[in-house]
Design an enzyme around this catalytic site. Sequence first.
Site, PDB file in Angstrom:
ATOM      1  N   LYS A 110       0.872  -1.187   0.000  1.00 22.35           N
ATOM      2  CA  LYS A 110       0.000   0.000   0.000  1.00 22.35           C
ATOM      3  C   LYS A 110       0.905   1.232   0.000  1.00 22.35           C
ATOM      4  O   LYS A 110       1.466   1.598   1.036  1.00 22.35           O
ATOM      5  CB  LYS A 110      -0.869  -0.024   1.264  1.00 22.35           C
ATOM      6  N   GLU A 158       9.696   1.723  10.641  1.00 25.28           N
ATOM      7  CA  GLU A 158      10.734   2.715  10.328  1.00 25.28           C
ATOM      8  C   GLU A 158      10.054   4.070  10.423  1.00 25.28           C
ATOM      9  O   GLU A 158       9.230   4.411   9.574  1.00 25.28           O
ATOM     10  CB  GLU A 158      11.268   2.505   8.900  1.00 25.28           C
ATOM     11  N   CYS A 209      13.787  10.873   6.367  1.00 26.76           N
ATOM     12  CA  CYS A 209      13.624  10.508   7.786  1.00 26.76           C
ATOM     13  C   CYS A 209      14.929  10.677   8.554  1.00 26.76           C
ATOM     14  O   CYS A 209      14.911  10.991   9.740  1.00 26.76           O
ATOM     15  CB  CYS A 209      13.122   9.082   7.895  1.00 26.76           C
ATOM     16  N   GLU A 260      10.394  16.657  14.142  1.00 27.90           N
ATOM     17  CA  GLU A 260      10.739  16.518  12.735  1.00 27.90           C
ATOM     18  C   GLU A 260       9.902  17.477  11.892  1.00 27.90           C
ATOM     19  O   GLU A 260       8.684  17.517  12.028  1.00 27.90           O
ATOM     20  CB  GLU A 260      10.415  15.069  12.332  1.00 27.90           C
TER      21      GLU A 260
HETATM   22  P1  NAD Z   1       2.330   8.735   7.312  1.00 23.81           P
HETATM   23  O1  NAD Z   1       2.563   8.006   8.572  1.00 23.81           O
HETATM   24  O2  NAD Z   1       1.293   9.772   7.269  1.00 23.81           O
HETATM   25  O3  NAD Z   1       1.923   7.687   6.158  1.00 23.81           O
HETATM   26  C1  NAD Z   1       2.716   6.565   5.880  1.00 23.81           C
HETATM   27  C2  NAD Z   1       1.844   5.510   5.223  1.00 23.81           C
HETATM   28  O4  NAD Z   1       0.884   5.065   6.158  1.00 23.81           O
HETATM   29  C3  NAD Z   1       1.069   5.984   4.007  1.00 23.81           C
HETATM   30  O5  NAD Z   1       1.039   4.964   3.036  1.00 23.81           O
HETATM   31  C4  NAD Z   1      -0.309   6.234   4.575  1.00 23.81           C
HETATM   32  O6  NAD Z   1      -1.333   6.147   3.614  1.00 23.81           O
HETATM   33  C5  NAD Z   1      -0.399   5.097   5.575  1.00 23.81           C
HETATM   34  N1  NAD Z   1      -1.405   5.291   6.628  1.00 23.81           N
HETATM   35  C6  NAD Z   1      -1.877   6.454   7.151  1.00 23.81           C
HETATM   36  N2  NAD Z   1      -2.808   6.190   8.093  1.00 23.81           N
HETATM   37  C7  NAD Z   1      -2.912   4.832   8.188  1.00 23.81           C
HETATM   38  C8  NAD Z   1      -3.681   3.955   8.997  1.00 23.81           C
HETATM   39  N3  NAD Z   1      -4.559   4.408   9.888  1.00 23.81           N
HETATM   40  N4  NAD Z   1      -3.505   2.638   8.829  1.00 23.81           N
HETATM   41  C9  NAD Z   1      -2.615   2.157   7.954  1.00 23.81           C
HETATM   42  N5  NAD Z   1      -1.874   2.930   7.144  1.00 23.81           N
HETATM   43  C10 NAD Z   1      -2.016   4.261   7.268  1.00 23.81           C
HETATM   44  O7  NAD Z   1       3.752   9.254   6.875  1.00 23.81           O
HETATM   45  P2  NAD Z   1       4.142  10.085   5.571  1.00 23.81           P
HETATM   46  O8  NAD Z   1       3.645  11.465   5.781  1.00 23.81           O
HETATM   47  O9  NAD Z   1       3.738   9.357   4.338  1.00 23.81           O
HETATM   48  O10 NAD Z   1       5.736  10.009   5.635  1.00 23.81           O
HETATM   49  C11 NAD Z   1       6.480  10.861   6.394  1.00 23.81           C
HETATM   50  C12 NAD Z   1       6.983  10.166   7.635  1.00 23.81           C
HETATM   51  O11 NAD Z   1       7.655   8.952   7.318  1.00 23.81           O
HETATM   52  C13 NAD Z   1       7.992  10.988   8.371  1.00 23.81           C
HETATM   53  O12 NAD Z   1       7.700  11.019   9.737  1.00 23.81           O
HETATM   54  C14 NAD Z   1       9.321  10.265   8.133  1.00 23.81           C
HETATM   55  O13 NAD Z   1      10.266  10.464   9.100  1.00 23.81           O
HETATM   56  C15 NAD Z   1       8.896   8.859   8.006  1.00 23.81           C
HETATM   57  N6  NAD Z   1       9.854   8.090   7.204  1.00 23.81           N
HETATM   58  C16 NAD Z   1      10.698   7.216   7.852  1.00 23.81           C
HETATM   59  C17 NAD Z   1      11.634   6.479   7.139  1.00 23.81           C
HETATM   60  C18 NAD Z   1      12.574   5.518   7.831  1.00 23.81           C
HETATM   61  O14 NAD Z   1      13.226   4.733   7.168  1.00 23.81           O
HETATM   62  N7  NAD Z   1      12.676   5.546   9.140  1.00 23.81           N
HETATM   63  C19 NAD Z   1      11.704   6.627   5.756  1.00 23.81           C
HETATM   64  C20 NAD Z   1      10.834   7.514   5.134  1.00 23.81           C
HETATM   65  C21 NAD Z   1       9.910   8.238   5.877  1.00 23.81           C
END
Ligand code: NAD
Length: 496
Positions: free
Chosen positions: A182, A257, A291, A390
């Site tokens: 997803k 992550e 991230c 962040e």
């Molecule tokens: P997000 O948590 O909003 O979304 C991530 C994913 O989760 C998306 O696919 C989203 O549709 C899905 N999602 C949202 N609500 C959900 C739910 N209730 N149930 C299941 N899935 C759900 O994050 P984002 O805005 O897409 O990404 C930014 C964040 O990701 C930042 O905090 C960043 O630090 C982190 N990030 C971490 C890494 C790492 O390797 N540690 C890498 C990239 C990004």
Amino acid sequence: MRNKLFINKLYINGVWKYPVHGGTFDVINPATEEVIHQAPAASEEDVDEAVRAARNAFDQGPWPQMSGRERAYYLRAIANGIRAKLSELARIEVIDNGKPLPEAEWDIGDAAGCFDYYASLAEELDENPVEPIALADGRFTSKAVREPLGVAGAIIPWNYPLLMAAWKVAPALAAGCTVVLKPAALTSLTALELAAIADEARLPPGVLNVVTGSGAKAGQALIDHPGVDKLAFTGSGPVGSTVMAAAARDIKRVSLELGGKSPFIVFADSDIEKAVEWIMFGIFWNQGQVCSATSRVLVQEALYQPLLDRLAEESRKIKIGNGLEEGVLLGPLVSQGQLTQVLAGIDEARRDGAKVVTGGNKPAGFDKGYFLEPTVLADVPLDSRAWTEEFFGPVVCIKPFTDEVEAIRLANDSRFGLAAAVMSADDERCERVAAKLRAGIVWINCSQPTFTEAPWGGYKQSGIGRELGRWGLDNYLETKQITRYTSDEPWGWYLK
Ligand code: NAD
């Protein structure tokens, strides 16, 4: 089966299909604000169908029973398929995510490399399928075998769309798992392209399924589904908590992550030009939507002011623009929402007493697009959200420190622990500091270079588990003990 430019169907059980309720959502180019596509919005029923397909492919299909060598054949075919379409995929990534084209090309090359790497690890699984275990009790022999753990639900963010998909799909497939992927709703296009490449590689039906849609609907349906054995999530902390709670309910395996607020310690004996280069790479690459971005820079007092001046000078020179334009080093942020959030964070930092050394605004001359100037903040109070939270944008905080002890204390004073960097001409000092930093990734004399072979993941609230390298494969394997009673003597407990 494909529409003119972008894919508008879900990929379930080896078949392209419209969502059962026909839902779609807008895909917006963040550089132009144009709606460029209507992507398919999966409903709960679509996710259920995808999980059932993955379940069936795991429980009945040949995939988990294949040798690692056989699976490696498909992984390499996917790697080659990605490479063959590298420039097309990179351009899609730019108009979907906003990043500059050379960065997108780098990501797509890395994604292909990730499939090649895990193809080799799949082959290695064949070489050591059984680990004999020496038991103190000589009446038994025992061995450990590693087996694919089942159906993986992979949920990824928007900052590295295809690369984040590769980090999960490649090791899962190498291990013999089947996957429902997803992607983030903001960047769904290359995940569907990955499905097309897997389809061309004749991956058996149901082994990889791609469902696009919102987190609230498609994502939630995936994490709640009882047919999923493992949740592999990359994204924000709050959603990570939701994923972990869902996993806890059904005792699903889970790896997370999450975010970070990573420090970069620069000692006064560092070369100032190298320091400026790596600080910029650590925060402006991918518009700071990384991230592991080193968004808190600690500079030893003697170097502080000259470094701040050089950093501000170079930051002002960065070419901002549409990622498809030649020479652009900073594209737009991914969405209006992300831009609004980062601008609000900068305003809050100002109110907290921080000084905006450079940037802090939308750049002049851009009527359209979610652009933001590279921003350097100084004098940020330690309790300001700019220092503790962040931002996920091109915003760096710079602070002076006196000695090594203070630098380590300030660096570790965070609820996050994803990455950290240290720079000094003194190698021993770098090693000493690296050992004391509470972070899953520590860079010495650089910031951000990431390698498929090395473990990736965070301490503290930055996550649980490790991706990449052999650690990434372990995420998708169960360990089974097989123990045999070899003695001719009766056991003699009940039947004396
Ligand atoms: P997000 O948590 O909003 O979304 C991530 C994913 O989760 C998306 O696919 C989203 O549709 C899905 N999602 C949202 N609500 C959900 C739910 N209730 N149930 C299941 N899935 C759900 O994050 P984002 O805005 O897409 O990404 C930014 C964040 O990701 C930042 O905090 C960043 O630090 C982190 N990030 C971490 C890494 C790492 O390797 N540690 C890498 C990239 C990004």
